[in-house]
Design a protein around this motif. Sequence first.
Motif, PDB file in Angstrom:
ATOM      1  N   VAL A  40       0.947 -11.143   0.756  1.00 40.26           N
ATOM      2  CA  VAL A  40       0.604  -9.805   0.263  1.00 40.26           C
ATOM      3  C   VAL A  40      -0.887  -9.567   0.524  1.00 40.26           C
ATOM      4  O   VAL A  40      -1.705 -10.450   0.245  1.00 40.26           O
ATOM      5  CB  VAL A  40       0.888  -9.689  -1.248  1.00 40.26           C
ATOM      6  CG1 VAL A  40       0.550  -8.302  -1.754  1.00 40.26           C
ATOM      7  CG2 VAL A  40       2.346 -10.028  -1.543  1.00 40.26           C
ATOM      8  N   PRO A  41      -1.266  -8.401   1.074  1.00 39.26           N
ATOM      9  CA  PRO A  41      -2.699  -8.113   1.260  1.00 39.26           C
ATOM     10  C   PRO A  41      -3.466  -8.293  -0.052  1.00 39.26           C
ATOM     11  O   PRO A  41      -2.950  -7.992  -1.135  1.00 39.26           O
ATOM     12  CB  PRO A  41      -2.705  -6.649   1.717  1.00 39.26           C
ATOM     13  CG  PRO A  41      -1.364  -6.439   2.336  1.00 39.26           C
ATOM     14  CD  PRO A  41      -0.414  -7.311   1.578  1.00 39.26           C
ATOM     15  N   ALA A  42      -4.716  -8.749   0.064  1.00 37.40           N
ATOM     16  CA  ALA A  42      -5.509  -9.130  -1.118  1.00 37.40           C
ATOM     17  C   ALA A  42      -5.602  -8.022  -2.162  1.00 37.40           C
ATOM     18  O   ALA A  42      -5.401  -8.263  -3.363  1.00 37.40           O
ATOM     19  CB  ALA A  42      -6.911  -9.565  -0.674  1.00 37.40           C
ATOM     20  N   ALA A  43      -5.864  -6.792  -1.717  1.00 38.47           N
ATOM     21  CA  ALA A  43      -6.029  -5.691  -2.672  1.00 38.47           C
ATOM     22  C   ALA A  43      -4.731  -5.419  -3.422  1.00 38.47           C
ATOM     23  O   ALA A  43      -4.726  -5.205  -4.645  1.00 38.47           O
ATOM     24  CB  ALA A  43      -6.488  -4.431  -1.941  1.00 38.47           C
ATOM     25  N   VAL A  44      -3.625  -5.451  -2.692  1.00 36.89           N
ATOM     26  CA  VAL A  44      -2.313  -5.212  -3.317  1.00 36.89           C
ATOM     27  C   VAL A  44      -1.962  -6.364  -4.249  1.00 36.89           C
ATOM     28  O   VAL A  44      -1.416  -6.169  -5.335  1.00 36.89           O
ATOM     29  CB  VAL A  44      -1.219  -5.031  -2.233  1.00 36.89           C
ATOM     30  CG1 VAL A  44       0.141  -4.801  -2.872  1.00 36.89           C
ATOM     31  CG2 VAL A  44      -1.575  -3.897  -1.289  1.00 36.89           C
ATOM     32  N   SER A  45      -2.294  -7.598  -3.816  1.00 34.46           N
ATOM     33  CA  SER A  45      -2.001  -8.780  -4.625  1.00 34.46           C
ATOM     34  C   SER A  45      -2.721  -8.708  -5.973  1.00 34.46           C
ATOM     35  O   SER A  45      -2.125  -8.988  -7.018  1.00 34.46           O
ATOM     36  CB  SER A  45      -2.421 -10.039  -3.866  1.00 34.46           C
ATOM     37  OG  SER A  45      -2.250 -11.184  -4.662  1.00 34.46           O
ATOM     38  N   GLN A  46      -3.989  -8.322  -5.947  1.00 36.43           N
ATOM     39  CA  GLN A  46      -4.753  -8.213  -7.194  1.00 36.43           C
ATOM     40  C   GLN A  46      -4.119  -7.200  -8.142  1.00 36.43           C
ATOM     41  O   GLN A  46      -4.028  -7.416  -9.356  1.00 36.43           O
ATOM     42  CB  GLN A  46      -6.195  -7.812  -6.888  1.00 36.43           C
ATOM     43  CG  GLN A  46      -7.000  -8.904  -6.203  1.00 36.43           C
ATOM     44  CD  GLN A  46      -8.359  -8.413  -5.719  1.00 36.43           C
ATOM     45  OE1 GLN A  46      -8.743  -7.276  -5.981  1.00 36.43           O
ATOM     46  NE2 GLN A  46      -9.076  -9.258  -4.996  1.00 36.43           N
ATOM     47  N   GLU A  47      -3.658  -6.102  -7.573  1.00 36.00           N
ATOM     48  CA  GLU A  47      -3.023  -5.046  -8.377  1.00 36.00           C
ATOM     49  C   GLU A  47      -1.727  -5.551  -9.006  1.00 36.00           C
ATOM     50  O   GLU A  47      -1.454  -5.319 -10.187  1.00 36.00           O
ATOM     51  CB  GLU A  47      -2.749  -3.842  -7.464  1.00 36.00           C
ATOM     52  CG  GLU A  47      -2.193  -2.628  -8.178  1.00 36.00           C
ATOM     53  CD  GLU A  47      -1.878  -1.517  -7.188  1.00 36.00           C
ATOM     54  OE1 GLU A  47      -0.770  -0.962  -7.275  1.00 36.00           O
ATOM     55  OE2 GLU A  47      -2.726  -1.223  -6.315  1.00 36.00           O
ATOM     56  N   ILE A  48      -0.922  -6.280  -8.206  1.00 39.68           N
ATOM     57  CA  ILE A  48       0.358  -6.800  -8.705  1.00 39.68           C
ATOM     58  C   ILE A  48       0.120  -7.823  -9.807  1.00 39.68           C
ATOM     59  O   ILE A  48       0.759  -7.793 -10.871  1.00 39.68           O
ATOM     60  CB  ILE A  48       1.169  -7.436  -7.546  1.00 39.68           C
ATOM     61  CG1 ILE A  48       1.615  -6.358  -6.555  1.00 39.68           C
ATOM     62  CG2 ILE A  48       2.388  -8.187  -8.090  1.00 39.68           C
ATOM     63  CD1 ILE A  48       2.212  -6.916  -5.277  1.00 39.68           C
TER      64      ILE A  48
END
Length: 692
Positions: A677-685
């Motif tokens: 998962v891309p880093a920005a999306v991963s942080q959000e999840i």
Amino acid sequence: MQSDLASLRNIGIMAHIDAGKTTLTERILFYTGVSHAMGEVHSGSAVMDWMVQERERGITITSAATTCFWRDHRINIIDTPGHVDFTIEVERSLRVLDGAIAVLTAVEGVQPQSETVWKQAERYRVPRIAFINKMDRVGANFDAAVESMRTRLGANPVAFQLPIGEEDRFVGIIDLVRMVALYFDDSAHGVTYREAPIPEDLQLEAEEARERLLDAVATEDEVVLEAFLEGKAIPEDRLKLAARKCVNAGICVPVFCGSAFKNKGVQPLMDAVIDYLPSPLDVPPLEGRDPEHEARTLLRRPAEDEPFCALAFKIQTDPFVGTLTYLRVYSGRLEAGSVALNPRTGKRERIGRLLQMHANKRDDIAVATAGNIVAAAGLRQVATGDTLCDQKHPIVLERMTFPEPVIWMAIEPMTKADEDKLTAALGKLMDEDPTFQVKVDKESGQTVIAGMGELHLEIMCDRLDREFKVQCQVGRPQVAYRETVSARGEAEGLFQRQTGGRGQYGHVRLLVEPNETGAGCTFVDGVVGGAIPKEFIKPAMDGAREALDRGQLAGFPMVDVKCTLVGGSFHEVDSSDIAFRVAGSMAVQEAVRAAAPILLEPIMKVEISVPEDYTGAVIGDLSGRRGAVNRMEAQLGAQVIGADVPLSSMFGYATVLRSATQGRASFTMQFDRYAEVPAAVSQEIVARLRGY
């Protein structure tokens, strides 16, 4: 017995959803006299689609077995689902079949699920013939469908028939083996057909196609090869024998054509099943291993005088009989009332009744012999993939592998009184379907069900209500993420307690690093010099294994991690199994935090058929869903778009696509792989799941 086996065929019918598998099976049952009226999928009268949900939705959900007779041959048929959510039904059916009919449509040719089932058949080395269906449809193109087999499946398709006309001009077929034209009687449901000379305008095309056929099969038969090279006439039976050898060896795939719905081409296809697909005698002896000496390979031939051996490939809950276990008998004989051994459990199982299945109807039989597919009632501790065998000659057959679920949601009963009923019902559904999983979330206490897609879970909830009379509330579908590490990380785990008397002491030093994709989690003993006694190595690794079930980012299971136990220390009095188990768990958690953990998400292979006017809008929408378009091709005034899209962005996509294209587009979706998962999306999840 040998002549009985030679005249037996165990075949499956496999294809993409809506290619016409069930319609074809219904025609086969009608022409073989099993049913006296043609069932239709669209009217909910198909014999093989016997579940309420199947008849309502017009799709096949569960594989159904039946038996029919053609040309003094017995044919056991399994009609499999085409929807990707129920791909396990195809997987376990192909595991026990000797041959298969791959159904493709003349309009779309090879479709995504066609590729999936083809790969499954390749994995189990199942010989196939192909049937190009729906030759009467607008846009039908026999040559394009055959070519799609070559380009998308990597197969070697060889036309054994040619269509006479296409679309609304489709009137019959040309048999390239006998070089005659066949015309089917519309007024008699295609029961009768007449032979005639090949139309003059197709004569040259037929002769060229026959040349290609002879060229493809001649290599397997010296007589045919010699006659072919010398331009002599080749006897029909010799040509069929050569073709049969080629099919069984996987050298070529004979291609036939017709329209099952319009009753054209089904009987010649049945002849092809007899002529070209293998009997149990044509299949190599079955390999298994000795349960007491795993390195020792055992063989079982399909003969009645061999020790009994069968594979349980499907479990089904029946309201009248109880639990039904579908068996493929590979050797020996099994009698009702006899006892067989299950090597996995070490327990003996008594065979209460033996049944010959016809969809959801059944006939009691006294004995099942090698080569047959039957159902047994009364088995208690048998799971999908288990071996049943002679108690004096134990053998373990290769088990089946099942894909991991990619979607989950919480479920709870509507009333307190339904709690026990729900637990029992979920247990039965899990026994039936290995891709359906149930667990209790340790933190929330919620019951969670997981499956292969939204439709899969929707059907399971529907079955809970209708079959088990349990009403439930369900949460929103959630994605089954995974976690892994992207770097090396080393840490220590020290568990030390002193509470008076004997204490607890365990000390572990452990290294984690990325493993090969798809290799799973592996554990290596790298301890040297006796830093940790041998008896404590396994508890330490067990603790590490348990810790990997819950990742450090968001609590999802970890995959593709290599753990190496590199050192530690012990106390001669206070060290124990439990202390090292806890220390191993602590060490892994610390090491994972130091190894740059990342989140993985399921990526779906999506194929969309959309009118050209809407292509731009659809591609733009896919980009907004983090999709990557990797294929586009024109097809009948429409564009077929292939893309890889994260599952998390595909919930509710059917509604969006319909509204964006005025209902003129359609799509299919199947699981492809896990990806970072891309880093920005991963942080959000992670933030959302942790409740930040």
